[in-house]
Design a protein around this motif. Structure first.
Motif, PDB file in Angstrom:
ATOM      1  N   GLU A 266      -7.283   6.346  -3.487  1.00 17.83           N
ATOM      2  CA  GLU A 266      -5.970   6.226  -4.132  1.00 17.83           C
ATOM      3  C   GLU A 266      -4.944   5.649  -3.163  1.00 17.83           C
ATOM      4  OE1 GLU A 266      -7.856   9.120  -4.252  1.00 17.83           O
ATOM      5  OE2 GLU A 266      -8.560   8.720  -6.288  1.00 17.83           O
ATOM      6  N   GLN A 267      -4.983   6.089  -1.913  1.00 19.03           N
ATOM      7  CA  GLN A 267      -4.066   5.539  -0.907  1.00 19.03           C
ATOM      8  C   GLN A 267      -4.348   4.054  -0.672  1.00 19.03           C
ATOM      9  OE1 GLN A 267      -5.157   8.747   1.936  1.00 19.03           O
ATOM     10  NE2 GLN A 267      -2.977   8.698   2.493  1.00 19.03           N
TER      11      GLN A 267
ATOM     12  N   TYR B   3      -5.551   1.853  -2.760  1.00 24.60           N
ATOM     13  CA  TYR B   3      -5.109   1.022  -3.882  1.00 24.60           C
ATOM     14  C   TYR B   3      -3.599   0.795  -3.873  1.00 24.60           C
ATOM     15  CZ  TYR B   3      -9.787   1.111  -5.808  1.00 24.60           C
ATOM     16  OH  TYR B   3     -11.131   0.938  -5.991  1.00 24.60           O
ATOM     17  N   GLN B   4      -2.864   1.566  -3.099  1.00 25.37           N
ATOM     18  CA  GLN B   4      -1.422   1.376  -2.991  1.00 25.37           C
ATOM     19  C   GLN B   4      -1.065   0.117  -2.202  1.00 25.37           C
ATOM     20  OE1 GLN B   4       0.941   3.235  -4.649  1.00 25.37           O
ATOM     21  NE2 GLN B   4      -0.887   4.088  -5.606  1.00 25.37           N
TER      22      GLN B   4
ATOM     23  N   LYS C  33       0.671  -2.436  -4.135  1.00 27.37           N
ATOM     24  CA  LYS C  33       1.954  -2.046  -4.736  1.00 27.37           C
ATOM     25  C   LYS C  33       3.129  -2.645  -3.974  1.00 27.37           C
ATOM     26  CE  LYS C  33      -0.049   0.533  -7.787  1.00 27.37           C
ATOM     27  NZ  LYS C  33      -0.517  -0.152  -8.947  1.00 27.37           N
ATOM     28  N   ASN C  34       2.942  -2.873  -2.678  1.00 27.83           N
ATOM     29  CA  ASN C  34       3.962  -3.536  -1.863  1.00 27.83           C
ATOM     30  C   ASN C  34       3.604  -5.012  -1.744  1.00 27.83           C
ATOM     31  OD1 ASN C  34       5.322  -1.120  -1.312  1.00 27.83           O
ATOM     32  ND2 ASN C  34       4.003  -0.695   0.437  1.00 27.83           N
TER      33      ASN C  34
ATOM     34  N   GLU D  16      -3.736   5.685   6.962  1.00 28.11           N
ATOM     35  CA  GLU D  16      -2.398   5.312   6.509  1.00 28.11           C
ATOM     36  C   GLU D  16      -1.411   6.357   6.984  1.00 28.11           C
ATOM     37  OE1 GLU D  16       0.093   4.355   2.412  1.00 28.11           O
ATOM     38  OE2 GLU D  16      -1.478   5.864   2.382  1.00 28.11           O
TER      39      GLU D  16
ATOM     40  N   TYR E 153      -0.663   0.789   7.438  1.00 26.04           N
ATOM     41  CA  TYR E 153      -2.084   0.991   7.215  1.00 26.04           C
ATOM     42  C   TYR E 153      -2.795   0.643   8.512  1.00 26.04           C
ATOM     43  CZ  TYR E 153      -1.382   1.036   2.145  1.00 26.04           C
ATOM     44  OH  TYR E 153      -0.981   1.340   0.872  1.00 26.04           O
TER      45      TYR E 153
ATOM     46  N   LYS F 241       4.210  -1.746   6.886  1.00 30.35           N
ATOM     47  CA  LYS F 241       4.943  -1.901   5.632  1.00 30.35           C
ATOM     48  C   LYS F 241       6.374  -2.324   5.923  1.00 30.35           C
ATOM     49  CE  LYS F 241       2.250   1.975   3.868  1.00 30.35           C
ATOM     50  NZ  LYS F 241       2.303   3.372   3.412  1.00 30.35           N
TER      51      LYS F 241
END
Length: 144
Positions: free
Chosen positions: A40-41, A43-44, A47-48, A121, A126, A143
Motif C-alpha cells: 500500500e505504501q 502504490y502511493q 500519488k505524487n 519509506e 522513499y 518527495k
C-alpha cells in the motif's frame, strides 16, 4: 561513451570511484537492503508527481511523474525522458526514451529498461535500489 557503459555494466569499474559523501545520494552495497514497506505504501508513489534525488556528485535531479512518463531535469538544465511502469511487489520499471544529458544519452539507448525496488519509506522519501549483477545501488527518492 566507453566510460558510461563501463559505469553501467561493470561493478569493478564503479568500485574504482569513491562514493559521494551526500547522505541522500547513491550508494553501492553488496547485500540486499532489508525491506520495511507495505504494498500500500509503494502504490502511493504515483500519488505524487514531484520528486528529486541526488547524483553521486551531489547534484540535484528533479523528477516529474505524469501520465506514466518519468522526466528528469538535471542541474545543467538538460533532461531525460523515460516510460514509467509500476509493477507488483513494490517494483517499478523505467524504460529509456531519450535524453539530451551527456551522461544519460551515452549510458542508455532507447528501450533500455531499469527495474527499481522500493524497500523503505519515511515522511520525506522513499528508499530505492537497483540491482546490478551481485551489487545493489541504493538512493533516496525525496518527495517534494
Amino acid at each position: 561513451m566507453i566510460f558510461f557503459r563501463l559505469h553501467k555494466n561493470c561493478n569493478e569499474f564503479v568500485a574504482l570511484f569513491p562514493q559521494s559523501k551526500v547522505d541522500d545520494g547513491w550508494a553501492l552495497q553488496y547485500e540486499k537492503p532489508l525491506e520495511n514497506i507495505t504494498k500500500e505504501q509503494c502504490y502511493q508513489l504515483t500519488k505524487n508527481s514531484k520528486y528529486h534525488y541526488f547524483e553521486n556528485d551531489g547534484n540535484k535531479v528533479e523528477v516529474t511523474l505524469s501520465q506514466n512518463i518519468w522526466t528528469e531535469k538535471f542541474s545543467d538544465n538538460s533532461t531525460s525522458k523515460l516510460h514509467f511502469k509500476q509493477k507488483g511487489n513494490c517494483e517499478f520499471e523505467l524504460e529509456f526514451i531519450e535524453s539530451d544529458n551527456i551522461s544519460r544519452k551515452n549510458m542508455s539507448i532507447k528501450g533500455d529498461k531499469y527495474l527499481y525496488k522500493i524497500y523503505d519509506e519515511d515522511a520525506d522519501s522513499y528508499r530505492v535500489y537497483l540491482k546490478n549483477k551481485e551489487t545493489y545501488y541504493t538512493f533516496k527518492l525525496l518527495k517534494q
